[in-house]
Design a protein around this motif. Structure first.
Motif: not given
Length: 376
Positions: A8-30
């Motif tokens: 489960m901890s493997i995803q900790s450094p990659i989720f935010t940049p992965y979501a950003a590549t999908m076009g998610a803003s900081s608010v949407l990531i939150g």
């Protein structure tokens, strides 16, 4: 529990940049982080009574299989909206995992001392996983891409489920005590003074943790750092936790005092991060150190206050409080980070919580003194 923490901890450094590549803003990531925590909270409240009644093993295995499948679907998403749906479903699925695992681990112990030992060993193994996993996740994200990393996570969880099916053994007295556990309601748990202190600490701890989980990976977006670098930063936090968990003599002290000491230390470190008084790796090391002091103390305080027949409910409520802290943290951080430092809000909430705990402890001591028998 070690395999679960590792994967489960493997995803900790990659989720935010992965979501950003999908076009998610900081608010949407939150919002994504919050909705996962919200469904996790809902699942926690459902999981506790069910695991007390039907046993822990079945929910551990089903949760692992479902989460593995959902993480594989993470690798196939094409938009941020798809990612939100998967995060919500995965949050609910994982809600059955941790309360059931902790309750079963506590039931293996014959007394309070063994419970503390079990929790400490679990904490040490989980910390080792938290040190290794972000490095693995960051390296995988940079090498094979975010989508393929989620594919690896999903397959690993399914393999862990197969392992759990073969090796986890349920306690034999589980069914005998199932009816007794019904006497312990959620309202009763929430009204217990010592558990109120535990839950307040848990909320503040996970709020602070949520800010760090959000802000540190966001450095890859704002500063153009690699996921390997953010993975290394999380590993510093894991090293600090491992160090404090290794100080086994700390477990001799009162768990409530350990909670207050750990939360005070964590508040000070968050203030240091806010003011930039130390480098981020060193600050995260101390965050991890105080995190390692708090977590075993919370589990010990909980098991000391509740009979084993109610562990499922109690750990379910505690996990729900954790989720509530993450929900609040992720949403508020995503909304305010462009206007005010999320670390300032985290520090304020931590200090307010510490004040409420101190007041609650004072009131409890006052009431105990007023009801003490008069000596003649």
């Amino acid at each position: 529990m070690f395999f679960i923490s590792l994967v489960m901890s493997i995803q900790s450094p990659i989720f935010t940049p992965y979501a950003a590549t999908m076009g998610a803003s900081s608010v949407l990531i939150g919002i994504m982080l919050s909705i996962a925590s919200f469904t996790n909270l809902t699942g926690n409240l459902v999981a506790g009574p069910l695991s007390d009644r039907f046993g822990k093993k079945v929910f551990i295995i089903i949760s692992l299989f479902l989460s593995g499948i959902l993480f594989i679907f993470h690798a196939l998403v094409s938009s941020s909206m798809n990612l939100i749906v998967l995060r919500a479903l995965n949050g609910f699925s994982l809600a059955f995992l941790i309360p059931s695992g902790l309750a079963l681990l506590s039931e293996y112990a014959k007394n309070s001392h063994q419970q503390g030992k079990n929790m400490a060993i679990n904490g040490i193994l989980g910390t080792i996983a938290s040190i290794i996993a972000p490095l693995i996740g960051g390296k995988l994200g940079a090498t094979i891409g975010y989508a393929n990393t989620y594919l690896v996570i999903g397959i690993s969880l399914i393999l862990t489920a197969i392992y759990a099916t073969s090796f986890i053994k349920e306690r034999q007295h589980m069914v005998v005590k199932a009816n007794q556990s019904n006497k312990l309601s959620f309202l009763h748990i929430l009204q217990m003074p010592q558990l109120q202190i535990v839950f307040l600490t848990g909320f503040a701890l996970m709020y602070i943790h949520g800010v760090i989980i959000y802000e540190v990976p966001y450095l890859t977006v704002e500063r153009g750092l690699s996921t390997t670098t953010t993975g290394q930063l999380f590993s510093f936090m894991g090293i600090g936790t491992f160090l404090s968990l290794s100080l086994l003599f700390i477990n001799r002290f009162n768990p409530i005092k350990r909670l207050m000491f750990g939360l005070t230390g964590m508040n000070m470190v968050i203030f240091i991060i806010l003011k930039g008084l130390m480098s981020l790796p060193v600050s995260l090391f101390f965050v991890g150190f105080f995190f390692g002091i708090i977590m075993p103390a919370m589990a010990t305080a909980l098991t000391d206050s509740v009979a084993s027949s109610g562990y499922g409910r109690a750990f379910g409520v505690m996990s729900a409080i954790y989720s509530l802290g993450m929900i609040t943290s992720s949403f508020i951080t995503g909304v305010i980070r462009d206007y005010i430092s999320p670390y300032f809000i985290a520090f304020t909430i931590g200090m307010l919580t510490l004040t409420l705990i101190g007041y609650s402890k004072f009131q409890t001591n006052t009431n105990s003194s007023s009801h003490a028998p008069t000596q003649y």
